[in-house]
Design a protein around this motif. Sequence first.
Motif, PDB file in Angstrom:
ATOM      1  N   GLY A   1       0.810  -1.223   0.000  1.00  0.00           N
ATOM      2  CA  GLY A   1       0.000   0.000   0.000  1.00  0.00           C
ATOM      3  C   GLY A   1       0.836   1.262   0.000  1.00  0.00           C
ATOM      4  O   GLY A   1       0.376   2.311   0.436  1.00  0.00           O
ATOM      5  N   VAL A   2       2.060   1.171  -0.516  1.00  0.00           N
ATOM      6  CA  VAL A   2       2.958   2.321  -0.570  1.00  0.00           C
ATOM      7  C   VAL A   2       2.942   2.859  -1.993  1.00  0.00           C
ATOM      8  O   VAL A   2       3.105   2.107  -2.946  1.00  0.00           O
ATOM      9  N   GLU A   3       2.718   4.151  -2.133  1.00  0.00           N
ATOM     10  CA  GLU A   3       2.747   4.750  -3.462  1.00  0.00           C
ATOM     11  C   GLU A   3       3.362   6.133  -3.396  1.00  0.00           C
ATOM     12  O   GLU A   3       3.332   6.800  -2.363  1.00  0.00           O
ATOM     13  N   GLY A   4       3.954   6.523  -4.514  1.00  0.00           N
ATOM     14  CA  GLY A   4       4.587   7.828  -4.586  1.00  0.00           C
ATOM     15  C   GLY A   4       3.575   8.912  -4.877  1.00  0.00           C
ATOM     16  O   GLY A   4       2.408   8.649  -5.167  1.00  0.00           O
ATOM     17  N   ILE A   5       4.037  10.136  -4.788  1.00  0.00           N
ATOM     18  CA  ILE A   5       3.187  11.282  -5.093  1.00  0.00           C
ATOM     19  C   ILE A   5       3.465  11.693  -6.522  1.00  0.00           C
ATOM     20  O   ILE A   5       4.604  11.964  -6.891  1.00  0.00           O
ATOM     21  N   SER A   6       2.411  11.731  -7.323  1.00  0.00           N
ATOM     22  CA  SER A   6       2.567  12.140  -8.713  1.00  0.00           C
ATOM     23  C   SER A   6       2.805  13.643  -8.764  1.00  0.00           C
ATOM     24  O   SER A   6       2.230  14.399  -7.974  1.00  0.00           O
ATOM     25  N   PRO A   7       3.636  14.092  -9.721  1.00  0.00           N
ATOM     26  CA  PRO A   7       3.844  15.532  -9.829  1.00  0.00           C
ATOM     27  C   PRO A   7       2.555  16.217 -10.276  1.00  0.00           C
ATOM     28  O   PRO A   7       1.705  15.609 -10.934  1.00  0.00           O
ATOM     29  N   ARG A   8       2.418  17.459  -9.901  1.00  0.00           N
ATOM     30  CA  ARG A   8       1.236  18.204 -10.296  1.00  0.00           C
ATOM     31  C   ARG A   8       1.243  18.388 -11.806  1.00  0.00           C
ATOM     32  O   ARG A   8       2.286  18.604 -12.403  1.00  0.00           O
ATOM     33  N   THR A   9       0.072  18.329 -12.372  1.00  0.00           N
ATOM     34  CA  THR A   9      -0.004  18.540 -13.811  1.00  0.00           C
ATOM     35  C   THR A   9       0.237  20.013 -14.111  1.00  0.00           C
ATOM     36  O   THR A   9      -0.122  20.895 -13.332  1.00  0.00           O
ATOM     37  N   PHE A  10       0.826  20.268 -15.267  1.00  0.00           N
ATOM     38  CA  PHE A  10       1.136  21.635 -15.660  1.00  0.00           C
ATOM     39  C   PHE A  10      -0.150  22.358 -15.993  1.00  0.00           C
ATOM     40  O   PHE A  10      -0.970  21.880 -16.769  1.00  0.00           O
ATOM     41  N   LYS A  11      -0.355  23.491 -15.391  1.00  0.00           N
ATOM     42  CA  LYS A  11      -1.538  24.281 -15.638  1.00  0.00           C
ATOM     43  C   LYS A  11      -1.101  25.585 -16.293  1.00  0.00           C
ATOM     44  O   LYS A  11      -0.266  26.315 -15.752  1.00  0.00           O
ATOM     45  N   VAL A  12      -1.656  25.849 -17.449  1.00  0.00           N
ATOM     46  CA  VAL A  12      -1.306  27.051 -18.186  1.00  0.00           C
ATOM     47  C   VAL A  12      -1.860  28.254 -17.438  1.00  0.00           C
ATOM     48  O   VAL A  12      -3.029  28.294 -17.079  1.00  0.00           O
ATOM     49  N   LYS A  13      -0.982  29.200 -17.208  1.00  0.00           N
ATOM     50  CA  LYS A  13      -1.419  30.415 -16.550  1.00  0.00           C
ATOM     51  C   LYS A  13      -1.588  31.473 -17.635  1.00  0.00           C
ATOM     52  O   LYS A  13      -0.637  31.860 -18.309  1.00  0.00           O
ATOM     53  N   THR A  14      -2.811  31.872 -17.827  1.00  0.00           N
ATOM     54  CA  THR A  14      -3.076  32.855 -18.877  1.00  0.00           C
ATOM     55  C   THR A  14      -2.841  34.258 -18.339  1.00  0.00           C
ATOM     56  O   THR A  14      -2.516  34.457 -17.170  1.00  0.00           O
ATOM     57  N   THR A  15      -3.067  35.197 -19.180  1.00  0.00           N
ATOM     58  CA  THR A  15      -2.854  36.599 -18.814  1.00  0.00           C
ATOM     59  C   THR A  15      -3.752  36.987 -17.649  1.00  0.00           C
ATOM     60  O   THR A  15      -4.939  36.678 -17.630  1.00  0.00           O
ATOM     61  N   VAL A  16      -3.175  37.658 -16.686  1.00  0.00           N
ATOM     62  CA  VAL A  16      -3.942  38.154 -15.547  1.00  0.00           C
ATOM     63  C   VAL A  16      -4.686  39.411 -15.990  1.00  0.00           C
ATOM     64  O   VAL A  16      -4.119  40.317 -16.593  1.00  0.00           O
ATOM     65  N   VAL A  17      -5.971  39.421 -15.726  1.00  0.00           N
ATOM     66  CA  VAL A  17      -6.805  40.540 -16.160  1.00  0.00           C
ATOM     67  C   VAL A  17      -6.478  41.770 -15.338  1.00  0.00           C
ATOM     68  O   VAL A  17      -6.444  41.732 -14.105  1.00  0.00           O
ATOM     69  N   ASP A  18      -6.232  42.850 -16.035  1.00  0.00           N
ATOM     70  CA  ASP A  18      -5.970  44.125 -15.387  1.00  0.00           C
ATOM     71  C   ASP A  18      -7.304  44.850 -15.210  1.00  0.00           C
ATOM     72  O   ASP A  18      -7.987  45.163 -16.191  1.00  0.00           O
ATOM     73  N   PRO A  19      -7.696  45.106 -13.962  1.00  0.00           N
ATOM     74  CA  PRO A  19      -9.001  45.744 -13.755  1.00  0.00           C
ATOM     75  C   PRO A  19      -9.061  47.166 -14.338  1.00  0.00           C
ATOM     76  O   PRO A  19     -10.142  47.680 -14.622  1.00  0.00           O
ATOM     77  N   GLN A  20      -7.949  47.803 -14.555  1.00  0.00           N
ATOM     78  CA  GLN A  20      -7.926  49.158 -15.086  1.00  0.00           C
ATOM     79  C   GLN A  20      -7.960  49.180 -16.619  1.00  0.00           C
ATOM     80  O   GLN A  20      -8.141  50.239 -17.210  1.00  0.00           O
ATOM     81  N   ALA A  21      -7.786  47.993 -17.249  1.00  0.00           N
ATOM     82  CA  ALA A  21      -7.723  47.947 -18.709  1.00  0.00           C
ATOM     83  C   ALA A  21      -9.104  48.173 -19.313  1.00  0.00           C
ATOM     84  O   ALA A  21     -10.131  47.906 -18.699  1.00  0.00           O
ATOM     85  N   SER A  22      -9.104  48.684 -20.551  1.00  0.00           N
ATOM     86  CA  SER A  22     -10.376  48.892 -21.246  1.00  0.00           C
ATOM     87  C   SER A  22     -10.623  47.686 -22.154  1.00  0.00           C
ATOM     88  O   SER A  22      -9.704  47.156 -22.767  1.00  0.00           O
ATOM     89  N   PHE A  23     -11.872  47.261 -22.229  1.00  0.00           N
ATOM     90  CA  PHE A  23     -12.247  46.121 -23.040  1.00  0.00           C
ATOM     91  C   PHE A  23     -13.213  46.600 -24.113  1.00  0.00           C
ATOM     92  O   PHE A  23     -14.009  47.528 -23.880  1.00  0.00           O
ATOM     93  N   PRO A  24     -13.179  45.947 -25.259  1.00  0.00           N
ATOM     94  CA  PRO A  24     -14.143  46.358 -26.292  1.00  0.00           C
ATOM     95  C   PRO A  24     -15.578  46.086 -25.823  1.00  0.00           C
ATOM     96  O   PRO A  24     -15.821  45.153 -25.062  1.00  0.00           O
ATOM     97  N   ALA A  25     -16.456  46.865 -26.271  1.00  0.00           N
ATOM     98  CA  ALA A  25     -17.857  46.735 -25.856  1.00  0.00           C
ATOM     99  C   ALA A  25     -18.460  45.459 -26.440  1.00  0.00           C
ATOM    100  O   ALA A  25     -18.119  45.055 -27.548  1.00  0.00           O
ATOM    101  N   ASP A  26     -19.361  44.827 -25.695  1.00  0.00           N
ATOM    102  CA  ASP A  26     -20.062  43.641 -26.151  1.00  0.00           C
ATOM    103  C   ASP A  26     -21.310  44.115 -26.890  1.00  0.00           C
ATOM    104  O   ASP A  26     -22.358  44.354 -26.302  1.00  0.00           O
ATOM    105  N   LEU A  27     -21.172  44.226 -28.192  1.00  0.00           N
ATOM    106  CA  LEU A  27     -22.240  44.817 -28.999  1.00  0.00           C
ATOM    107  C   LEU A  27     -23.458  43.908 -29.148  1.00  0.00           C
ATOM    108  O   LEU A  27     -24.553  44.402 -29.404  1.00  0.00           O
ATOM    109  N   ILE A  28     -23.289  42.612 -28.976  1.00  0.00           N
ATOM    110  CA  ILE A  28     -24.422  41.697 -29.129  1.00  0.00           C
ATOM    111  C   ILE A  28     -24.932  41.183 -27.796  1.00  0.00           C
ATOM    112  O   ILE A  28     -25.847  40.383 -27.756  1.00  0.00           O
ATOM    113  N   ASP A  29     -24.324  41.643 -26.706  1.00  0.00           N
ATOM    114  CA  ASP A  29     -24.747  41.303 -25.342  1.00  0.00           C
ATOM    115  C   ASP A  29     -24.789  39.785 -25.129  1.00  0.00           C
ATOM    116  O   ASP A  29     -25.713  39.266 -24.524  1.00  0.00           O
TER     117      ASP A  29
END
Length: 157
Positions: A106-134
């Motif tokens: 009942g002895v087992e090793g610890i698997s490494p964590r899977t690689f998780k892509v870290k995308t761009t962190v959203v800047d709250p001060q940034a301007s985003f294009p308007a959602d014209l179709i809502d």
Amino acid sequence: MVKDAGPDDIAETAGTAAPESERFSITRMARLLKVSTSGYYQYVKRRATTMLTPRQQRRADLEVKIIEIHKDSKGTYGSPQVTAELRARGEVVNEKTVAKIMAAMGVEGISPRTFKVKTTVVDPQASFPADLIDRHFDQGRLDAVWLTDITPGESRA
């Protein structure tokens, strides 16, 4: 020398390859030692169950070494790393054998964590294009709304 007991010196029988039980009968030895033959056979049976075969002894030794290596790695090593460590210590062992022993204990090793892509962190001060179709993509007619997916991944072609 007692009559019917056999040779006094083991050197007299050293040339023969027969085991002790074939050189002397069990009933004769039991009679001379004043024990019962059934008691002798019970002793042999008990001794056989308490003694480990060479294979069982090797497995027990490997179990101790595997647990020691696993503890030294703080519980992180799996069978490949444990096998490599055993081989580094001079043991001749197969990875499948180590994996089987580890699974049985009942002895087992610890698997490494899977690689998780870290995308761009959203800047709250940034301007985003308007959602014209809502976010209503079905406008009821063809070619009214076009969109695309820019996320990385498999192509769906």
